[in-house]
Design an enzyme around this catalytic site. Structure first.
Site, PDB file in Angstrom:
ATOM      1  N   GLU A 141       0.882  -0.995   0.012  1.00 41.83           N
ATOM      2  CA  GLU A 141       0.162   0.126   0.098  1.00 41.83           C
ATOM      3  C   GLU A 141       0.833   1.195  -0.090  1.00 41.83           C
ATOM      4  OE1 GLU A 141      -4.342  -1.470   1.947  1.00 41.83           O
ATOM      5  OE2 GLU A 141      -2.782  -0.520   3.286  1.00 41.83           O
ATOM      6  N   THR A 202      -1.866 -17.976   3.020  1.00 43.32           N
ATOM      7  CA  THR A 202      -3.112 -17.840   3.753  1.00 43.32           C
ATOM      8  C   THR A 202      -4.263 -18.228   2.890  1.00 43.32           C
ATOM      9  OG1 THR A 202      -3.230 -15.473   3.240  1.00 43.32           O
ATOM     10  CG2 THR A 202      -1.959 -16.123   5.314  1.00 43.32           C
ATOM     11  N   GLY A 204      -7.504 -18.465   4.116  1.00 41.28           N
ATOM     12  CA  GLY A 204      -8.710 -18.064   4.821  1.00 41.28           C
ATOM     13  C   GLY A 204      -9.153 -18.802   5.669  1.00 41.28           C
ATOM     14  N   ASP A 232      -3.747  -9.312   7.928  1.00 39.93           N
ATOM     15  CA  ASP A 232      -2.652  -8.641   8.609  1.00 39.93           C
ATOM     16  C   ASP A 232      -2.503  -9.016  10.041  1.00 39.93           C
ATOM     17  OD1 ASP A 232      -2.733  -6.888   6.603  1.00 39.93           O
ATOM     18  OD2 ASP A 232      -4.738  -5.629   7.332  1.00 39.93           O
TER      19      ASP A 232
END
Ligand code: RIB
Length: 280
Positions: A141, A202, A204, A232
């Site tokens: 970001e 990852t 979920g 995060d």
């Protein structure tokens, strides 16, 4: 064991979240259920979770000279995060517009603002002088050149580097070569393509998988109401626990992320150390 020292070079956002039964389609207007304002930004979220998980955390980033900027600083201080390397700018603070549907899934648009004004040399200098630095965490970001400069400086000091390639953008081969760990979700992983890197995927509600060793840690079974910031929380908790071993770190991260999806918001959903440690 000495507390790990972690530097997060990354983003800070104010999350403006609308909760609704479903996400509106093109041209559609819907009546939502709730609106919240909360602390977010992938970098800030990871820093907060790493601090909760016991690390000494420095944040390197840029925020606006505005009300949100003041609130970010107060929040970091309240979370025990070192703010020495957070600069301010006339550019507005970063914001994230988030929609969350009934199943807890989200859609996010970020307006980076101040986050895109971080200076590479300032970030590299911070990394060079933080005492006893163990780990540097980055995401996508902020401008990739800043992460690259920070990771180069980290490698000079033999610090471990962790990149969360979110939101997805093409990674330069130079940056990939500097990453000790890359932690994508399944969407990001599919876009990354074949990488010669150490990847922790990852998955979920399926948990987390270390691709090279095959080690898989299942997610805890919960009723998800908002998945914002769950990835995060995994990254921050994993980094803080990494010194204790990869499997311990993966398990701690999975519990932190699993509890977080049962509550609304990003940082507002993060469990305490005790909640994670005593979860069974
Ligand atoms: O990963 C979740 C975060 O993404 C939110 O907190 C939002 O700020 C966006 O950056």
């Amino acid at each position: 064991m000495k507390r790990p020292v972690i530097a997060v070079v990354g983003s800070v956002m104010m999350d403006l979240t609308a909760y609704a039964k479903k996400i509106p389609g093109p041209g559609e207007t819907l009546v939502g259920k709730q609106f919240t304002t909360g602390f977010g930004g992938k970098g800030a979220n990871q820093a907060v979770m790493a601090a909760i998980a016991g690390a000494e955390v420095y944040f390197i980033g840029k925020i606006g000279n505005d009300l949100f900027g003041d609130q970010f600083l107060e929040n970091f201080k309240a979370r025990g995060i070192n703010t020495k390397y957070i600069e301010r700018t006339t550019e507005p603070s970063g914001v994230a517009h988030i929609w969350v549907d009934e199943s807890g899934e989200n859609r996010i648009i970020i307006i980076p603002g101040a986050n895109h004004k971080i200076d590479s040399a300032v970030a590299a200098n911070a990394i060079a002088e933080i005492p006893n630095l163990d780990i540097v965490i980055g995401q996508c970001e902020i401008k990739q050149e800043v992460t690259l400069a920070a990771f180069k400086a980290a490698k000079v000091r033999s610090a471990t580097t962790i990149l969360n390639p979110a939101p997805f953008e093409e990674l330069s081969p130079d940056l990939i070569a500097l990453c000790d760990w890359i932690i994508p979700n399944e969407t990001e992983f599919a876009e990354l393509g074949n990488l010669n890197a150490n990847i922790l995927l990852t998955e979920g509600d399926q948990g987390v998988r270390h691709l090279s060793s095959g080690l898989h840690v299942p997610a805890i079974k919960v009723n998800a109401i908002d998945t914002t910031g769950a990835g995060d929380s995994f990254v921050g908790a994993f980094a803080a626990k990494l010194k204790e071993g990869e499997e311990i770190a993966m398990k701690f991260g999975c519990i932190a992320a699993g509890i977080s999806v049962t509550r609304k918001g990003a940082q507002s959903s993060y469990p305490s150390y005790e909640e994670i440690a005593t979860f069974s």
